[in-house]
Design a protein around this motif. Structure first.
Motif, PDB file in Angstrom:
ATOM      1  N   ARG A  80      -7.848  -3.194   8.204  1.00 38.34           N
ATOM      2  CA  ARG A  80      -8.046  -3.858   6.908  1.00 38.34           C
ATOM      3  C   ARG A  80      -7.854  -5.368   7.032  1.00 38.34           C
ATOM      4  NH1 ARG A  80      -8.174   0.091   2.835  1.00 38.34           N
ATOM      5  NH2 ARG A  80      -7.093   2.041   3.362  1.00 38.34           N
ATOM      6  N   ALA A  81      -6.966  -5.781   7.937  1.00 38.28           N
ATOM      7  CA  ALA A  81      -6.693  -7.212   8.100  1.00 38.28           C
ATOM      8  C   ALA A  81      -7.924  -7.977   8.571  1.00 38.28           C
ATOM      9  CB  ALA A  81      -5.545  -7.414   9.094  1.00 38.28           C
ATOM     10  N   VAL A  82      -8.878  -7.267   9.176  1.00 36.09           N
ATOM     11  CA  VAL A  82     -10.076  -7.946   9.674  1.00 36.09           C
ATOM     12  C   VAL A  82     -11.355  -7.447   9.018  1.00 36.09           C
ATOM     13  CG1 VAL A  82      -9.172  -8.702  11.895  1.00 36.09           C
ATOM     14  CG2 VAL A  82     -10.030  -6.368  11.659  1.00 36.09           C
ATOM     15  N   GLY A  83     -11.217  -6.767   7.859  1.00 35.50           N
ATOM     16  CA  GLY A  83     -12.408  -6.506   7.077  1.00 35.50           C
ATOM     17  C   GLY A  83     -12.729  -5.084   6.694  1.00 35.50           C
ATOM     18  N   THR A  84     -12.104  -4.093   7.302  1.00 38.03           N
ATOM     19  CA  THR A  84     -12.380  -2.706   6.909  1.00 38.03           C
ATOM     20  C   THR A  84     -11.918  -2.472   5.472  1.00 38.03           C
ATOM     21  OG1 THR A  84     -12.253  -1.848   9.162  1.00 38.03           O
ATOM     22  CG2 THR A  84     -11.823  -0.291   7.391  1.00 38.03           C
ATOM     23  N   GLN A  85     -12.744  -1.756   4.715  1.00 38.48           N
ATOM     24  CA  GLN A  85     -12.449  -1.537   3.298  1.00 38.48           C
ATOM     25  C   GLN A  85     -11.870  -0.152   3.022  1.00 38.48           C
ATOM     26  OE1 GLN A  85     -16.116  -2.410   1.230  1.00 38.48           O
ATOM     27  NE2 GLN A  85     -16.381  -4.336   2.334  1.00 38.48           N
ATOM     28  N   GLU A  86     -12.307   0.843   3.766  1.00 38.75           N
ATOM     29  CA  GLU A  86     -11.824   2.208   3.560  1.00 38.75           C
ATOM     30  C   GLU A  86     -11.394   2.798   4.891  1.00 38.75           C
ATOM     31  OE1 GLU A  86     -14.685   4.656   1.606  1.00 38.75           O
ATOM     32  OE2 GLU A  86     -14.963   3.281  -0.073  1.00 38.75           O
ATOM     33  N   VAL A  87     -10.209   3.408   4.894  1.00 40.45           N
ATOM     34  CA  VAL A  87      -9.678   4.028   6.105  1.00 40.45           C
ATOM     35  C   VAL A  87      -9.307   5.475   5.783  1.00 40.45           C
ATOM     36  CG1 VAL A  87      -7.923   3.975   7.912  1.00 40.45           C
ATOM     37  CG2 VAL A  87      -8.765   1.830   6.929  1.00 40.45           C
ATOM     38  N   ARG A  88     -10.029   6.385   6.430  1.00 37.46           N
ATOM     39  CA  ARG A  88      -9.702   7.801   6.349  1.00 37.46           C
ATOM     40  C   ARG A  88      -9.222   8.259   7.721  1.00 37.46           C
ATOM     41  NH1 ARG A  88     -13.766   6.784   2.824  1.00 37.46           N
ATOM     42  NH2 ARG A  88     -13.607   7.790   0.781  1.00 37.46           N
ATOM     43  N   ALA A  89      -8.539   9.389   7.738  1.00 35.78           N
ATOM     44  CA  ALA A  89      -7.978   9.857   9.007  1.00 35.78           C
ATOM     45  C   ALA A  89      -8.133  11.365   9.117  1.00 35.78           C
ATOM     46  CB  ALA A  89      -6.505   9.471   9.112  1.00 35.78           C
ATOM     47  N   VAL A  90      -8.273  11.820  10.361  1.00 28.70           N
ATOM     48  CA  VAL A  90      -8.305  13.244  10.639  1.00 28.70           C
ATOM     49  C   VAL A  90      -7.450  13.506  11.866  1.00 28.70           C
ATOM     50  CG1 VAL A  90     -10.402  13.038  12.051  1.00 28.70           C
ATOM     51  CG2 VAL A  90      -9.800  15.248  11.055  1.00 28.70           C
ATOM     52  N   ALA A  91      -6.666  14.575  11.820  1.00 23.98           N
ATOM     53  CA  ALA A  91      -5.846  14.994  12.953  1.00 23.98           C
ATOM     54  C   ALA A  91      -5.888  16.507  13.024  1.00 23.98           C
ATOM     55  CB  ALA A  91      -4.410  14.497  12.795  1.00 23.98           C
ATOM     56  N   LEU A  92      -5.699  17.037  14.217  1.00 20.50           N
ATOM     57  CA  LEU A  92      -5.750  18.478  14.389  1.00 20.50           C
ATOM     58  C   LEU A  92      -4.664  19.202  13.611  1.00 20.50           C
ATOM     59  CD1 LEU A  92      -6.415  18.904  18.217  1.00 20.50           C
ATOM     60  CD2 LEU A  92      -7.706  20.054  16.402  1.00 20.50           C
ATOM     61  N   ALA A  93      -3.450  18.677  13.658  1.00 22.88           N
ATOM     62  CA  ALA A  93      -2.328  19.462  13.147  1.00 22.88           C
ATOM     63  C   ALA A  93      -1.194  18.565  12.697  1.00 22.88           C
ATOM     64  CB  ALA A  93      -1.838  20.421  14.233  1.00 22.88           C
ATOM     65  N   ARG A  94      -0.290  19.191  11.956  1.00 29.14           N
ATOM     66  CA  ARG A  94       0.903  18.497  11.495  1.00 29.14           C
ATOM     67  C   ARG A  94       2.039  19.494  11.358  1.00 29.14           C
ATOM     68  NH1 ARG A  94       1.348  14.560   6.116  1.00 29.14           N
ATOM     69  NH2 ARG A  94       3.256  13.482   6.771  1.00 29.14           N
ATOM     70  N   SER A  95       3.243  19.069  11.699  1.00 30.12           N
ATOM     71  CA  SER A  95       4.420  19.915  11.505  1.00 30.12           C
ATOM     72  C   SER A  95       4.846  19.863  10.043  1.00 30.12           C
ATOM     73  CB  SER A  95       5.580  19.419  12.378  1.00 30.12           C
ATOM     74  OG  SER A  95       5.240  19.477  13.744  1.00 30.12           O
ATOM     75  N   LEU A  96       5.322  20.945   9.550  1.00 26.59           N
ATOM     76  CA  LEU A  96       5.824  20.970   8.183  1.00 26.59           C
ATOM     77  C   LEU A  96       7.155  20.240   8.093  1.00 26.59           C
ATOM     78  CD1 LEU A  96       5.109  24.611   7.012  1.00 26.59           C
ATOM     79  CD2 LEU A  96       4.019  22.536   6.202  1.00 26.59           C
ATOM     80  N   ALA A  97       7.335  19.478   7.038  1.00 22.67           N
ATOM     81  CA  ALA A  97       8.646  18.882   6.781  1.00 22.67           C
ATOM     82  C   ALA A  97       9.613  20.016   6.440  1.00 22.67           C
ATOM     83  CB  ALA A  97       8.557  17.895   5.626  1.00 22.67           C
ATOM     84  N   PRO A  98      10.804  20.031   6.995  1.00 22.56           N
ATOM     85  CA  PRO A  98      11.751  21.135   6.769  1.00 22.56           C
ATOM     86  C   PRO A  98      12.016  21.378   5.291  1.00 22.56           C
ATOM     87  CG  PRO A  98      12.548  19.669   8.505  1.00 22.56           C
ATOM     88  CD  PRO A  98      11.351  19.005   7.887  1.00 22.56           C
ATOM     89  N   ALA A  99      11.872  22.639   4.919  1.00 21.71           N
ATOM     90  CA  ALA A  99      12.233  23.102   3.557  1.00 21.71           C
ATOM     91  C   ALA A  99      11.470  22.382   2.457  1.00 21.71           C
ATOM     92  CB  ALA A  99      13.732  22.938   3.324  1.00 21.71           C
TER      93      ALA A  99
END
Length: 212
Positions: free
Chosen positions: A188-207
């Motif tokens: 964004r600091a150099v001009g990107t307007q929209e940032v989306r992300a994709v990742a394979l997996a995520r750990s659950l936050a405890p409880a």
């Protein structure tokens, strides 16, 4: 030649050990979905299809820490399928970069390998230019605030041409999201307007979350 090698030395699934594929249909069917979640502040959207557990955790671990680079192919194809089901509008794909020291140690960037498979499946261009300019070390044992502080200002855009207006960042595992947000800040600091992300997996936050 490839067919002959496959016949003589068939692949074994990293999840269950059965012959025939690096990540077999049975293990793919056993993937546990990650519950819908809001993106962390700094990202316009986030897609994390699965929980970091079971066969998928084994596959990611072997890819990253046992140098089984070929696993990026089936795992990247899984991500591409998830994106077909839940499209993320973007002009280009950018993998989360490794620092040069870590890249030399591992021999490849797993996020780049995953991103290449997604680019091939979607037709979106794979763009380089985002650089990890500071070695942040291993973040696995850091807490949320420590991760944020450790990764801040660790990325820069290192080419003269501006980055795409809409970017899809690709990573393997999302924990707090601090790394992806730091990447987004640099873009964004150099001009990107929209940032989306994709990742394979995520750990659950405890409880905090339950798989239905």
């Amino acid at each position: 030649m490839d067919a002959l090698l496959a016949l003589l030395f068939p692949d074994r699934c990293v999840g269950c050990g059965h012959l025939g594929a690096l990540f077999c249909p049975t293990c793919r069917a056993a993937l546990r979905p990650y519950p819908l979640d809001d993106p962390p502040p700094g990202l316009d959207a986030m897609l994390v299809p699965w929980l970091y557990a079971g066969p998928l955790r084994q596959a990611i671990h072997r890819m990253k820490y046992r140098s089984q680079r070929r696993l990026a192919a089936p795992l990247g194809d899984l991500l591409a399928e998830a994106l077909r089901r839940q499209p993320q509008p973007a002009d280009a794909i950018i993998p989360v970069p490794l620092h040069a020291t870590r890249l030399a140690e591992r021999g490849f960037n797993q996020s780049s390998e995953l991103a290449a498979r997604i680019a091939r499946a979607t037709g979106l261009p794979l763009v380089s230019g985002l650089e990890r300019c500071r070695d942040t070390g291993h973040q696995a044992q850091l807490g949320r605030r420590e991760r944020h502080d450790n990764i801040a200002a660790a990325f820069v855009w290192n080419v003269y041409t501006p980055p795409p207006a809409r970017v899809l960042l690709v990573d393997d595992v999302l924990t707090t999201g601090a790394t992806l947000v730091a990447c987004g800040d640099a873009l964004r600091a150099v001009g990107t307007q929209e940032v989306r992300a994709v990742a394979l997996a995520r750990s659950l936050a405890p409880a905090q979350k339950m798989i239905q």
